[in-house]
Scaffold this motif. Structure first.
Motif, PDB file in Angstrom:
ATOM      1  N   SER A  97       0.780  -1.040   0.049  1.00  0.00           N
ATOM      2  CA  SER A  97      -0.072  -0.120   0.106  1.00  0.00           C
ATOM      3  C   SER A  97       0.694   1.290   0.088  1.00  0.00           C
ATOM      4  O   SER A  97       2.071   1.159   0.311  1.00  0.00           O
ATOM      5  N   VAL A  98       0.230   2.376  -0.258  1.00  0.00           N
ATOM      6  CA  VAL A  98       0.848   3.685  -0.357  1.00  0.00           C
ATOM      7  C   VAL A  98      -0.458   4.826  -0.055  1.00  0.00           C
ATOM      8  O   VAL A  98      -1.390   4.525  -0.574  1.00  0.00           O
ATOM      9  N   LEU A  99       0.004   5.585   0.792  1.00  0.00           N
ATOM     10  CA  LEU A  99      -0.781   6.867   0.956  1.00  0.00           C
ATOM     11  C   LEU A  99      -0.141   8.071   0.791  1.00  0.00           C
ATOM     12  O   LEU A  99       0.979   8.374   1.333  1.00  0.00           O
ATOM     13  N   SER A 100      -0.660   8.832   0.069  1.00  0.00           N
ATOM     14  CA  SER A 100       0.180   9.906  -0.593  1.00  0.00           C
ATOM     15  C   SER A 100      -0.799  11.080  -0.380  1.00  0.00           C
ATOM     16  O   SER A 100      -2.175  11.278  -0.351  1.00  0.00           O
ATOM     17  N   THR A 101      -0.039  12.578  -0.129  1.00  0.00           N
ATOM     18  CA  THR A 101      -0.781  13.818   0.289  1.00  0.00           C
ATOM     19  C   THR A 101      -0.056  14.806  -0.849  1.00  0.00           C
ATOM     20  O   THR A 101       1.128  15.053  -0.754  1.00  0.00           O
ATOM     21  N   VAL A 102      -0.940  15.531  -1.506  1.00  0.00           N
ATOM     22  CA  VAL A 102      -0.440  16.955  -2.180  1.00  0.00           C
ATOM     23  C   VAL A 102      -0.972  17.896  -1.362  1.00  0.00           C
ATOM     24  O   VAL A 102      -2.254  18.064  -1.343  1.00  0.00           O
ATOM     25  N   ARG A 103      -0.202  18.983  -0.837  1.00  0.00           N
ATOM     26  CA  ARG A 103      -0.754  20.069  -0.062  1.00  0.00           C
ATOM     27  C   ARG A 103       0.084  21.521  -0.646  1.00  0.00           C
ATOM     28  O   ARG A 103       1.237  21.337  -0.949  1.00  0.00           O
ATOM     29  N   CYS A 104      -0.770  22.332  -0.756  1.00  0.00           N
ATOM     30  CA  CYS A 104      -0.255  23.583  -1.153  1.00  0.00           C
ATOM     31  C   CYS A 104      -0.289  24.587  -0.197  1.00  0.00           C
ATOM     32  O   CYS A 104      -1.317  24.705   0.619  1.00  0.00           O
ATOM     33  N   TYR A 105       0.836  25.469  -0.004  1.00  0.00           N
ATOM     34  CA  TYR A 105       0.790  26.625   0.999  1.00  0.00           C
ATOM     35  C   TYR A 105       0.883  27.945   0.151  1.00  0.00           C
ATOM     36  O   TYR A 105       1.983  28.001  -0.568  1.00  0.00           O
ATOM     37  N   PRO A 106       0.172  29.056   0.333  1.00  0.00           N
ATOM     38  CA  PRO A 106       0.568  30.290  -0.258  1.00  0.00           C
ATOM     39  C   PRO A 106       1.973  30.829   0.450  1.00  0.00           C
ATOM     40  O   PRO A 106       2.117  30.852   1.784  1.00  0.00           O
ATOM     41  N   ILE A 107       2.729  31.389  -0.444  1.00  0.00           N
ATOM     42  CA  ILE A 107       3.843  32.034   0.406  1.00  0.00           C
ATOM     43  C   ILE A 107       3.466  33.556   0.527  1.00  0.00           C
ATOM     44  O   ILE A 107       3.028  34.302  -0.412  1.00  0.00           O
ATOM     45  N   THR A 108       3.383  33.909   1.582  1.00  0.00           N
ATOM     46  CA  THR A 108       2.799  35.343   1.970  1.00  0.00           C
ATOM     47  C   THR A 108       3.940  36.259   2.154  1.00  0.00           C
ATOM     48  O   THR A 108       3.198  37.638   2.413  1.00  0.00           O
ATOM     49  N   SER A 109       5.004  36.399   2.235  1.00  0.00           N
ATOM     50  CA  SER A 109       5.989  37.137   2.502  1.00  0.00           C
ATOM     51  C   SER A 109       7.388  37.011   1.811  1.00  0.00           C
ATOM     52  O   SER A 109       7.594  35.642   1.586  1.00  0.00           O
ATOM     53  N   GLY A 110       8.045  38.049   1.736  1.00  0.00           N
ATOM     54  CA  GLY A 110       9.441  37.731   1.137  1.00  0.00           C
ATOM     55  C   GLY A 110       9.679  37.743  -0.272  1.00  0.00           C
ATOM     56  O   GLY A 110       8.676  38.220  -0.958  1.00  0.00           O
ATOM     57  N   GLU A 111      10.803  37.473  -0.747  1.00  0.00           N
ATOM     58  CA  GLU A 111      10.861  37.846  -2.427  1.00  0.00           C
ATOM     59  C   GLU A 111      10.082  36.788  -3.020  1.00  0.00           C
ATOM     60  O   GLU A 111       9.790  37.054  -4.305  1.00  0.00           O
ATOM     61  N   LEU A 112       9.635  35.738  -2.355  1.00  0.00           N
ATOM     62  CA  LEU A 112       8.799  34.680  -3.242  1.00  0.00           C
ATOM     63  C   LEU A 112       7.324  34.795  -2.845  1.00  0.00           C
ATOM     64  O   LEU A 112       6.494  34.167  -3.045  1.00  0.00           O
ATOM     65  N   GLU A 113       7.126  36.014  -2.264  1.00  0.00           N
ATOM     66  CA  GLU A 113       5.508  36.342  -1.941  1.00  0.00           C
ATOM     67  C   GLU A 113       4.831  36.118  -3.288  1.00  0.00           C
ATOM     68  O   GLU A 113       5.091  36.776  -4.413  1.00  0.00           O
ATOM     69  N   GLY A 114       3.519  35.778  -3.092  1.00  0.00           N
ATOM     70  CA  GLY A 114       2.640  35.540  -4.226  1.00  0.00           C
ATOM     71  C   GLY A 114       2.774  34.146  -4.956  1.00  0.00           C
ATOM     72  O   GLY A 114       2.059  33.761  -5.791  1.00  0.00           O
TER      73      GLY A 114
END
Length: 154
Positions: A97-114
């Motif tokens: 078996s395998v259990l997988s998760t794809v998770r997204c997070y917004p980058i809210t500050s710094g040079e990669l904001e957005g």
């Protein structure tokens, strides 16, 4: 006492990437039935007809001929993640078996904001070999690169 020839290995893999696009663009693709819209290794992703009303099962057909049926175990549009398990495979898997998760997070500050940070984890049964874990690692890296290209085009 017999000696095992198996290589000891972790049964988990975690790959991540920064997607240079807003969260809404990356998250738009993170639905099991839409993986073929970004992941170049998947030629078709479609709901399995006849599955129960309470269960979302999607069939992924890969370019190499592999067909997986994946079951959505958990999904959150608030916390931006989907968790799924593989329930059938042609050809058969070499592990249980395998259990997988794809998770997204917004980058809210710094040079990669957005931009968006995306993490794709997989937790395999203890009978998964080192080769399976390495293969999962590289497939996730390729898929994340494909997601980055697709999200930028939106």
């Amino acid at each position: 006492m017999s000696q095992s020839t198996a290589i000891p290995t972790s049964t988990s893999v975690v790959e991540s990437a920064v997607i240079h696009a807003p969260l809404s663009h990356a998250w738009h693709f993170i639905k099991l039935q839409d993986f073929s819209k970004f992941w170049s290794a998947v030629t078709k992703s479609e709901y399995v007809k006849g599955a129960s009303e309470e269960t979302d099962i999607v069939k992924w057909t890969f370019k190499d001929g592999t067909v997986l049926e994946v079951k959505q175990e958990e999904h959150s549009t608030i916390n931006h993640y989907v968790t799924y398990s593989v329930i059938t495979s042609q050809p058969e898997l070499t592990y249980t078996s395998v259990l997988s998760t794809v998770r997204c997070y917004p980058i809210t500050s710094g040079e990669l904001e957005g931009c968006t940070f995306v993490e794709w984890s997989g937790h395999f049964s203890s009978d998964a070999s080192a080769e399976v874990i390495q293969d999962a690692k590289y497939k996730r890296r390729e898929a994340l690169a494909d997601l980055a290209k697709a999200a930028k085009k939106m």
